[in-house]
Scaffold this motif. Structure first.
Motif, PDB file in Angstrom:
ATOM      1  N   TRP A 272       0.843  -1.205   0.000  1.00 20.25           N
ATOM      2  CA  TRP A 272       0.000   0.000   0.000  1.00 20.25           C
ATOM      3  C   TRP A 272       0.879   1.256   0.000  1.00 20.25           C
ATOM      4  O   TRP A 272       0.638   2.183  -0.772  1.00 20.25           O
ATOM      5  CB  TRP A 272      -0.931  -0.017   1.210  1.00 20.25           C
ATOM      6  N   VAL A 273       1.900   1.269   0.849  1.00 23.03           N
ATOM      7  CA  VAL A 273       2.804   2.421   0.923  1.00 23.03           C
ATOM      8  C   VAL A 273       3.507   2.622  -0.424  1.00 23.03           C
ATOM      9  O   VAL A 273       3.591   3.749  -0.929  1.00 23.03           O
ATOM     10  CB  VAL A 273       3.832   2.237   2.058  1.00 23.03           C
TER      11      VAL A 273
ATOM     12  N   HIS B 178       5.607  14.337  -7.311  1.00 20.67           N
ATOM     13  CA  HIS B 178       5.750  14.725  -5.910  1.00 20.67           C
ATOM     14  C   HIS B 178       6.842  13.944  -5.185  1.00 20.67           C
ATOM     15  O   HIS B 178       6.921  13.997  -3.957  1.00 20.67           O
ATOM     16  CB  HIS B 178       4.425  14.544  -5.164  1.00 20.67           C
TER      17      HIS B 178
ATOM     18  N   GLU C 253       2.502   1.668  -3.343  1.00 21.88           N
ATOM     19  CA  GLU C 253       1.509   2.125  -4.323  1.00 21.88           C
ATOM     20  C   GLU C 253       1.273   3.625  -4.190  1.00 21.88           C
ATOM     21  O   GLU C 253       1.223   4.355  -5.187  1.00 21.88           O
ATOM     22  CB  GLU C 253       0.200   1.358  -4.121  1.00 21.88           C
ATOM     23  N   LYS C 254       1.152   4.104  -2.971  1.00 22.53           N
ATOM     24  CA  LYS C 254       0.955   5.541  -2.737  1.00 22.53           C
ATOM     25  C   LYS C 254       2.189   6.331  -3.185  1.00 22.53           C
ATOM     26  O   LYS C 254       2.064   7.414  -3.762  1.00 22.53           O
ATOM     27  CB  LYS C 254       0.652   5.835  -1.257  1.00 22.53           C
ATOM     28  N   GLU C 255       3.358   5.805  -2.928  1.00 27.77           N
ATOM     29  CA  GLU C 255       4.581   6.484  -3.347  1.00 27.77           C
ATOM     30  C   GLU C 255       4.682   6.509  -4.880  1.00 27.77           C
ATOM     31  O   GLU C 255       5.097   7.504  -5.468  1.00 27.77           O
ATOM     32  CB  GLU C 255       5.811   5.815  -2.733  1.00 27.77           C
ATOM     33  N   ASP C 256       4.258   5.431  -5.517  1.00 24.68           N
ATOM     34  CA  ASP C 256       4.252   5.392  -6.976  1.00 24.68           C
ATOM     35  C   ASP C 256       3.277   6.424  -7.545  1.00 24.68           C
ATOM     36  O   ASP C 256       3.594   7.143  -8.499  1.00 24.68           O
ATOM     37  CB  ASP C 256       3.889   3.988  -7.463  1.00 24.68           C
ATOM     38  N   ASP C 257       2.100   6.519  -6.926  1.00 25.65           N
ATOM     39  CA  ASP C 257       1.132   7.540  -7.353  1.00 25.65           C
ATOM     40  C   ASP C 257       1.721   8.939  -7.200  1.00 25.65           C
ATOM     41  O   ASP C 257       1.556   9.788  -8.082  1.00 25.65           O
ATOM     42  CB  ASP C 257      -0.170   7.431  -6.541  1.00 25.65           C
ATOM     43  N   ALA C 258       2.401   9.178  -6.096  1.00 28.52           N
ATOM     44  CA  ALA C 258       3.020  10.490  -5.866  1.00 28.52           C
ATOM     45  C   ALA C 258       4.110  10.760  -6.906  1.00 28.52           C
ATOM     46  O   ALA C 258       4.232  11.885  -7.411  1.00 28.52           O
ATOM     47  CB  ALA C 258       3.601  10.561  -4.453  1.00 28.52           C
TER      48      ALA C 258
ATOM     49  N   ASN D  69       2.757  11.871 -10.126  1.00 27.98           N
ATOM     50  CA  ASN D  69       2.276  13.255 -10.051  1.00 27.98           C
ATOM     51  C   ASN D  69       3.411  14.236  -9.717  1.00 27.98           C
ATOM     52  O   ASN D  69       3.153  15.355  -9.275  1.00 27.98           O
ATOM     53  CB  ASN D  69       1.156  13.371  -9.014  1.00 27.98           C
TER      54      ASN D  69
END
Length: 76
Positions: free
Chosen positions: A11-12, A24, A14-19, A22
């Motif tokens: 999950w972490v 970030h 995945e969130k870092e990949d999304d960031a 974008n």
């Protein structure tokens, strides 16, 4: 517990990949994480290899002891 940790890490990441998608996330920060994980992996591999070598040594000694004890018991 291990399965929970795997899911949490996924999950972490995945969130870092999304960031990162974008813009970030700084590539330098990810490079530091990669370096840290590679160092941990290499240390774990070395420890595992050392432990396996020690187990192999013990097993070889035990097989020799067994062979020696069989010589004593077959001559009866």
């Amino acid at each position: 517990m291990v399965e929970f940790m795997k899911k949490a890490m996924d999950w972490v990441l995945e969130k870092e990949d999304d960031a990162a998608k974008n813009c970030h996330v700084a590539p330098e920060d990810v490079e530091k994480q990669i370096t840290m994980m590679e160092e941990k992996r290499d240390a774990l591999k070395k420890k595992c290899d050392d432990d396996l070598a020690e187990m192999e040594h013990i097993l070889n000694r035990l097989h020799k002891i067994k062979a020696d004890s069989l010589l004593c018991h077959t001559s009866d």
